[in-house]
Design an enzyme around this catalytic site. Sequence first.
Site, mmCIF file in Angstrom:
data_model
loop_
_atom_site.group_PDB
_atom_site.id
_atom_site.type_symbol
_atom_site.label_atom_id
_atom_site.label_comp_id
_atom_site.label_asym_id
_atom_site.label_seq_id
_atom_site.Cartn_x
_atom_site.Cartn_y
_atom_site.Cartn_z
ATOM 1 N N HIS A 255 0.458 -1.058 -0.028
ATOM 2 C CA HIS A 255 0.169 0.021 -0.118
ATOM 3 C C HIS A 255 0.595 1.001 0.075
ATOM 4 C CE1 HIS A 255 1.020 -0.754 4.265
ATOM 5 N NE2 HIS A 255 1.070 0.491 4.594
ATOM 6 N N HIS B 6 6.152 6.609 -1.006
ATOM 7 C CA HIS B 6 6.673 5.237 -1.487
ATOM 8 C C HIS B 6 5.606 4.243 -1.365
ATOM 9 C CE1 HIS B 6 7.335 5.360 2.470
ATOM 10 N NE2 HIS B 6 7.523 4.299 3.218
#
Length: 194
Positions: free
Chosen positions: A36, A120
Site C-alpha cells: 500500500h 513510497h
Amino acid sequence: MRLFVGLSLPPELCQRLALAAGGVPEARWVAPDSMHLTLAFIGEVDGAAANDACEALDRVWGEPFDLALHGVGTFAQGTRPNVLWAGVRDSAALMQLQERIATALRRTGIAIEERKFAPHVTLAWLKADPGPRLGAWLADHALMGSEPWTVRQFHLYSSHLGSGPAIYRIEASFDLAEDAGEADDGDFRLESDD
C-alpha cells in the site's frame, strides 16, 4: 486499534512488485496483499477517536487522479538502511490529497505522524545490514516503474501486529468524486472487536 490512511495498489502491480523480491540478505519482503502507499499514520487510538477519524476523512474531497511508480531506494535508521521501497512519480494531486487528509485529521484533534510526506511503497524491511548485495539490487532495479493507474478512493486501514508480518485490513473507504459536490455523506462507523 492501530490505524493509518493509505492507498491500495492494483493487484496486478502488487504481483509484479513481488517478483522483485529476493537477492537481499536479511530482507523481510512485504506480501503482495499487504502492499500500500501510506498517506497518514495515526497510530494507536480508541474507538471514539477511530470514529472521529472516519468522520473527518469523509469530509476530504478530491478528484480521481493517475499515479505511477518510479524508481527504488532505501530509508535508513542512523547509517543503516532499514526500509527498501519503490518510489512514486511526482504527483501534485497526490500531495494535495495527503495534505487534505492530514489537515482534516489534525482539525479533529487526532495526532498524526509529523514526518515529511515521502510517497513510497515499502517492499522490504531490512533486519540487519545487507552488505553490498543491497547496492547490487538497487542498481538492478533502478528503472523499476509502472504504468499509471487511476486512484479513485483512499482507505482507513487497521494494522494488527503479532509475531509474524503485520496484517492490514481496510476499515473504511472514501471515494474521490469527479465533482467535489458529489462526495458521499455516508456514515462510517468502525465495528468494535471488544
